[in-house]
Design a protein around this motif. Sequence first.
Motif, PDB file in Angstrom:
ATOM      1  N   LYS A 154      14.221  29.230 -98.782  1.00  0.00           N
ATOM      2  CA  LYS A 154      13.845  28.893-100.164  1.00  0.00           C
ATOM      3  C   LYS A 154      12.356  29.099-100.417  1.00  0.00           C
ATOM      4  O   LYS A 154      11.705  28.312-101.083  1.00  0.00           O
ATOM      5  N   GLU A 155      11.818  30.193 -99.889  1.00  0.00           N
ATOM      6  CA  GLU A 155      10.398  30.485-100.021  1.00  0.00           C
ATOM      7  C   GLU A 155      10.164  31.808-100.750  1.00  0.00           C
ATOM      8  O   GLU A 155      11.024  32.698-100.748  1.00  0.00           O
ATOM      9  N   GLY A 189      29.224  11.586 -96.577  1.00  0.00           N
ATOM     10  CA  GLY A 189      30.620  11.207 -96.776  1.00  0.00           C
ATOM     11  C   GLY A 189      31.356  12.137 -97.711  1.00  0.00           C
ATOM     12  O   GLY A 189      32.598  12.189 -97.700  1.00  0.00           O
ATOM     13  N   TYR A 190      30.602  12.873 -98.508  1.00  0.00           N
ATOM     14  CA  TYR A 190      31.204  13.839 -99.434  1.00  0.00           C
ATOM     15  C   TYR A 190      31.041  15.280 -98.929  1.00  0.00           C
ATOM     16  O   TYR A 190      31.216  16.235 -99.674  1.00  0.00           O
ATOM     17  N   GLY A 191      30.686  15.422 -97.666  1.00  0.00           N
ATOM     18  CA  GLY A 191      30.582  16.748 -97.064  1.00  0.00           C
ATOM     19  C   GLY A 191      29.326  17.503 -97.443  1.00  0.00           C
ATOM     20  O   GLY A 191      29.247  18.721 -97.264  1.00  0.00           O
ATOM     21  N   ILE A 192      28.309  16.810 -97.971  1.00  0.00           N
ATOM     22  CA  ILE A 192      27.061  17.458 -98.364  1.00  0.00           C
ATOM     23  C   ILE A 192      26.008  17.136 -97.309  1.00  0.00           C
ATOM     24  O   ILE A 192      25.552  15.994 -97.204  1.00  0.00           O
ATOM     25  N   THR A 193      25.651  18.127 -96.511  1.00  0.00           N
ATOM     26  CA  THR A 193      24.752  17.902 -95.378  1.00  0.00           C
ATOM     27  C   THR A 193      23.656  18.973 -95.333  1.00  0.00           C
ATOM     28  O   THR A 193      23.665  19.926 -96.114  1.00  0.00           O
ATOM     29  N   GLY A 194      22.724  18.801 -94.381  1.00  0.00           N
ATOM     30  CA  GLY A 194      21.692  19.810 -94.137  1.00  0.00           C
ATOM     31  C   GLY A 194      20.830  20.085 -95.352  1.00  0.00           C
ATOM     32  O   GLY A 194      20.448  19.175 -96.080  1.00  0.00           O
ATOM     33  N   TRP A 195      20.547  21.402 -95.581  1.00  0.00           N
ATOM     34  CA  TRP A 195      19.691  21.778 -96.703  1.00  0.00           C
ATOM     35  C   TRP A 195      20.291  21.340 -98.030  1.00  0.00           C
ATOM     36  O   TRP A 195      19.555  20.920 -98.938  1.00  0.00           O
ATOM     37  N   SER A 196      21.614  21.415 -98.160  1.00  0.00           N
ATOM     38  CA  SER A 196      22.259  21.030 -99.416  1.00  0.00           C
ATOM     39  C   SER A 196      21.977  19.575 -99.756  1.00  0.00           C
ATOM     40  O   SER A 196      21.726  19.229-100.915  1.00  0.00           O
ATOM     41  N   ALA A 197      22.000  18.709 -98.732  1.00  0.00           N
ATOM     42  CA  ALA A 197      21.708  17.293 -98.957  1.00  0.00           C
ATOM     43  C   ALA A 197      20.252  17.102 -99.375  1.00  0.00           C
ATOM     44  O   ALA A 197      19.956  16.326-100.298  1.00  0.00           O
ATOM     45  N   GLU A 198      19.348  17.795 -98.719  1.00  0.00           N
ATOM     46  CA  GLU A 198      17.927  17.701 -99.077  1.00  0.00           C
ATOM     47  C   GLU A 198      17.709  18.159-100.518  1.00  0.00           C
ATOM     48  O   GLU A 198      16.936  17.553-101.275  1.00  0.00           O
TER      49      GLU A 198
END
Length: 278
Positions: free
Chosen positions: A20-21, A125-134
């Motif tokens: 994302k740069e 808990g909703y399957g949103i992890t890693g970069w997506s969670a950030e």
Amino acid sequence: MAKIKLAASDLDGTLLTSSKEITKRLYAALEKINSMGIYFVPSTGRVYNSLPKSVKELPFLKYVITSNGASVYDAEKKRDIIKNFLPPSAVDKTFEMIKNLDVVTEIFMYGKAYIDKAVFENLEGYGITGWSAEYVLSTRTPVESVYKKAMAEKDSLENINIIFNNPSLRIETWENLRKMNFASVTSSSPNNIEVTSLSATKANALKSLCSLLGIERENVVAFGDSDNDLDMILFAGTGVAMANGQEHIKQAADIITKDCDNFGVAEILEKITEKGEI
């Protein structure tokens, strides 16, 4: 080929690297086309408040197409110059269709993205992890109920974003929404569906902006990688797909450039700075 006067580009998977740069090489190319009088217009599914800092702070940023064409924002005057909301009936129909589905729903309005507080506080808990969670934590505004907010302010929705964990359910929902033909249905990632007004597309927003600026479509180059970029690539005099793009995007484009991590956009812009055309 026609002289380029405007360069429109998707962000994620296109202009931005996978981190994302904006690279130094790309920044230099953007700076150069600006010095030549060529407009650079980010064209994204994101709302304005969700734009990366590196894009918002570009000193030559003038116009931004957001929410897949539902808004054209004047970054200098800090106001929308074009708005294209979902009809209230389309809001009702969308929520009626998805109300019992195992999905995460976001709404885009007032330049912000809203998400249920229960999801925001339990992303994993909703399957949103890693970069997506950030990304969600840094760009979403939690509310008690997205549905209630949408129903209370249904005249002001730019976009309904539906996130799936189940690929089969996504495909089925996609087909059902498109079959009903009450809204524009597209996506920017393999796990989402984005619903906007039938006339709110990146191509229509770009067409309206070009009309305001007195620029013909043959003087436009557009870059993209996903389904929500297809109509923009077809509208532009020169459509450019990324090597990392979806296959139907590459088939529709006039040019396929390198992927987003290998200076694909920068390489094309550098050719434009050399001759004013591609």
